[in-house]
Write an enzyme that holds these catalytic residues in place. Structure first.
Site, mmCIF file in Angstrom:
data_model
loop_
_atom_site.group_PDB
_atom_site.id
_atom_site.type_symbol
_atom_site.label_atom_id
_atom_site.label_comp_id
_atom_site.label_asym_id
_atom_site.label_seq_id
_atom_site.Cartn_x
_atom_site.Cartn_y
_atom_site.Cartn_z
ATOM 1 N N HIS A 54 -23.065 -1.551 -14.292
ATOM 2 C CA HIS A 54 -23.055 -2.527 -13.197
ATOM 3 C C HIS A 54 -22.459 -1.913 -11.945
ATOM 4 O O HIS A 54 -21.971 -0.782 -11.968
ATOM 5 C CB HIS A 54 -22.324 -3.807 -13.609
ATOM 6 C CG HIS A 54 -20.883 -3.656 -13.946
ATOM 7 N ND1 HIS A 54 -20.429 -2.951 -15.043
ATOM 8 C CD2 HIS A 54 -19.761 -4.151 -13.331
ATOM 9 C CE1 HIS A 54 -19.106 -3.011 -15.098
ATOM 10 N NE2 HIS A 54 -18.681 -3.724 -14.068
ATOM 11 N N HIS A 56 -19.841 -2.493 -9.935
ATOM 12 C CA HIS A 56 -18.421 -2.378 -9.571
ATOM 13 C C HIS A 56 -18.012 -0.907 -9.460
ATOM 14 O O HIS A 56 -18.430 -0.077 -10.256
ATOM 15 C CB HIS A 56 -17.539 -3.126 -10.570
ATOM 16 C CG HIS A 56 -17.700 -4.610 -10.489
ATOM 17 N ND1 HIS A 56 -17.368 -5.468 -11.523
ATOM 18 C CD2 HIS A 56 -18.170 -5.412 -9.480
ATOM 19 C CE1 HIS A 56 -17.619 -6.717 -11.158
ATOM 20 N NE2 HIS A 56 -18.108 -6.713 -9.940
ATOM 21 N N ASP A 58 -15.527 0.907 -10.190
ATOM 22 C CA ASP A 58 -14.909 1.656 -11.294
ATOM 23 C C ASP A 58 -15.931 2.011 -12.378
ATOM 24 O O ASP A 58 -15.580 2.653 -13.380
ATOM 25 C CB ASP A 58 -13.711 0.900 -11.884
ATOM 26 C CG ASP A 58 -14.049 -0.471 -12.427
ATOM 27 O OD1 ASP A 58 -14.913 -1.144 -11.845
ATOM 28 O OD2 ASP A 58 -13.454 -0.879 -13.452
ATOM 29 N N HIS A 59 -17.193 1.654 -12.158
ATOM 30 C CA HIS A 59 -18.274 2.032 -13.074
ATOM 31 C C HIS A 59 -19.341 2.869 -12.358
ATOM 32 O O HIS A 59 -19.874 3.809 -12.936
ATOM 33 C CB HIS A 59 -18.895 0.782 -13.710
ATOM 34 C CG HIS A 59 -17.924 0.031 -14.557
ATOM 35 N ND1 HIS A 59 -17.850 0.176 -15.929
ATOM 36 C CD2 HIS A 59 -16.932 -0.835 -14.223
ATOM 37 C CE1 HIS A 59 -16.865 -0.572 -16.398
ATOM 38 N NE2 HIS A 59 -16.294 -1.198 -15.380
ATOM 39 N N HIS A 112 -21.044 -11.263 -15.534
ATOM 40 C CA HIS A 112 -19.993 -10.500 -14.847
ATOM 41 C C HIS A 112 -20.540 -10.023 -13.500
ATOM 42 O O HIS A 112 -19.883 -10.161 -12.474
ATOM 43 C CB HIS A 112 -19.566 -9.329 -15.731
ATOM 44 C CG HIS A 112 -18.396 -8.562 -15.190
ATOM 45 N ND1 HIS A 112 -17.120 -9.079 -15.149
ATOM 46 C CD2 HIS A 112 -18.315 -7.299 -14.677
ATOM 47 C CE1 HIS A 112 -16.299 -8.176 -14.626
ATOM 48 N NE2 HIS A 112 -17.005 -7.100 -14.327
ATOM 49 N N ASP A 134 -18.833 -4.285 -18.850
ATOM 50 C CA ASP A 134 -17.836 -5.354 -18.734
ATOM 51 C C ASP A 134 -18.405 -6.712 -19.146
ATOM 52 O O ASP A 134 -17.899 -7.762 -18.713
ATOM 53 C CB ASP A 134 -17.307 -5.431 -17.293
ATOM 54 C CG ASP A 134 -16.382 -4.267 -16.953
ATOM 55 O OD1 ASP A 134 -16.205 -3.368 -17.798
ATOM 56 O OD2 ASP A 134 -15.850 -4.246 -15.827
ATOM 57 N N HIS A 173 -13.714 -0.872 -20.987
ATOM 58 C CA HIS A 173 -12.264 -0.794 -20.767
ATOM 59 C C HIS A 173 -11.499 -0.879 -22.084
ATOM 60 O O HIS A 173 -11.976 -1.466 -23.059
ATOM 61 C CB HIS A 173 -11.782 -1.955 -19.879
ATOM 62 C CG HIS A 173 -12.254 -1.894 -18.469
ATOM 63 N ND1 HIS A 173 -11.545 -1.283 -17.469
ATOM 64 C CD2 HIS A 173 -13.385 -2.386 -17.890
ATOM 65 C CE1 HIS A 173 -12.204 -1.400 -16.322
ATOM 66 N NE2 HIS A 173 -13.329 -2.067 -16.560
#
Length: 257
Positions: A54, A56, A58-59, A112, A134, A173
């Site tokens: 996705h 975001h 941090d991905h 999400h 996530d 995570h």
């Protein structure tokens, strides 16, 4: 297939999926590209694909950098997510092959984010694996940033819940300990949650990952995937699976552990 964990940032996981006969590899959410490339190099693997779950940061935040470091790499991501550096957009049901033996199926698992993709990976010899970003965590699920409880129910309990029970679950995570602590407040008499919590404590103390679990195990320990059970609905004061999912997520969002 060989699957390597690459811990990134504070609690993220990137993964390297290797087709062992050809040594070709795909990397999931390589937010720290140099770390991921080094790990692949140590195992003699050649990275061909990026699988982004996705948008975001941090991905997907390492996608542009990995494109600069590895020539001709393909970067996959969901068509409804504006994924940084994406070269190949995926729809639900699209298939990608890796090396001689691995098949990757894109599963649209929204909520999400609108375009979140989970990647279901199969070969002829090993149990399948699913990389859930996530959407599905061990004993938990992602926050409903861009979707509804109805969508999360479909993503978790229908799309992912219908995968073969031995499917290994690799999430985005290391949230397992807190998720299990919360799950035990929803189902205090669930022995499997207590057993898994004890195990997860040992793993953390030893500095080891708690990933993967399996779809079968999630059906036993994950309250968000157990909302079809009438007794769970009743225990949270609800009368339908979607209502129960919404209520458990509300409790989790307000829970401070």
């Amino acid at each position: 297939m060989k699957i390597l964990h690459v811990p990134c940032l504070e609690d993220n996981y990137s993964y390297i999926i290797i087709d062992e006969s050809s040594k070709e590899a795909a990397v999931v959410d390589p937010v720290e590209p140099r770390k991921v490339i080094q790990a692949a190099h140590e195992h003699g693997a050649l990275i061909k694909l990026v699988l982004t779950t996705h948008h975001h940061w941090d991905h997907s935040g390492g996608n542009d950098e990995i494109k600069g470091l590895l020539k001709d790499i393909k970067v996959y991501g969901g068509s409804l997510d504006n994924v940084k550096g994406c070269t190949h957009q995926l729809e639900n049901g699209d298939k990608v092959s890796l090396g001689a033996n691995l098949n990757i199926l894109a599963l649209h698992t929204p909520c999400h984010t609108k375009g979140h993709i989970s990647y279901y990976v199969t070969d002829k010899e090993d149990d399948p694996a699913v990389f859930t970003g996530d959407t599905l965590f061990i004993a938990g699920c992602g926050k409903f940033f861009e979707g509804t409880a109805e969508q999360m129910y479909q993503s978790l309990c229908v799309t992912l819940g219908s995968l073969p029970k031995p499917t290994r679950v690799y999430c985005g995570h290391e949230y397992t300990l807190k998720n299990l602590q919360f799950a035990s407040t929803v189902e205090p008499k669930n022995v499997r949650i207590q057993q898994k919590l004890s195990w997860a404590n040992h793993q953390q103390e030893a500095g080891l990952p708690t990933v993967p679990s399996t779809i079968e195990e999630e059906m036993e320990i994950n309250p968000f995937m157990r909302v079809d059970l009438p007794e769970l609905q009743e225990s949270v004061g609800c009368k339908s699976p979607v209502e129960a999912l919404r209520e458990i997520r509300r409790r989790k969002d307000n829970w401070r552990g």
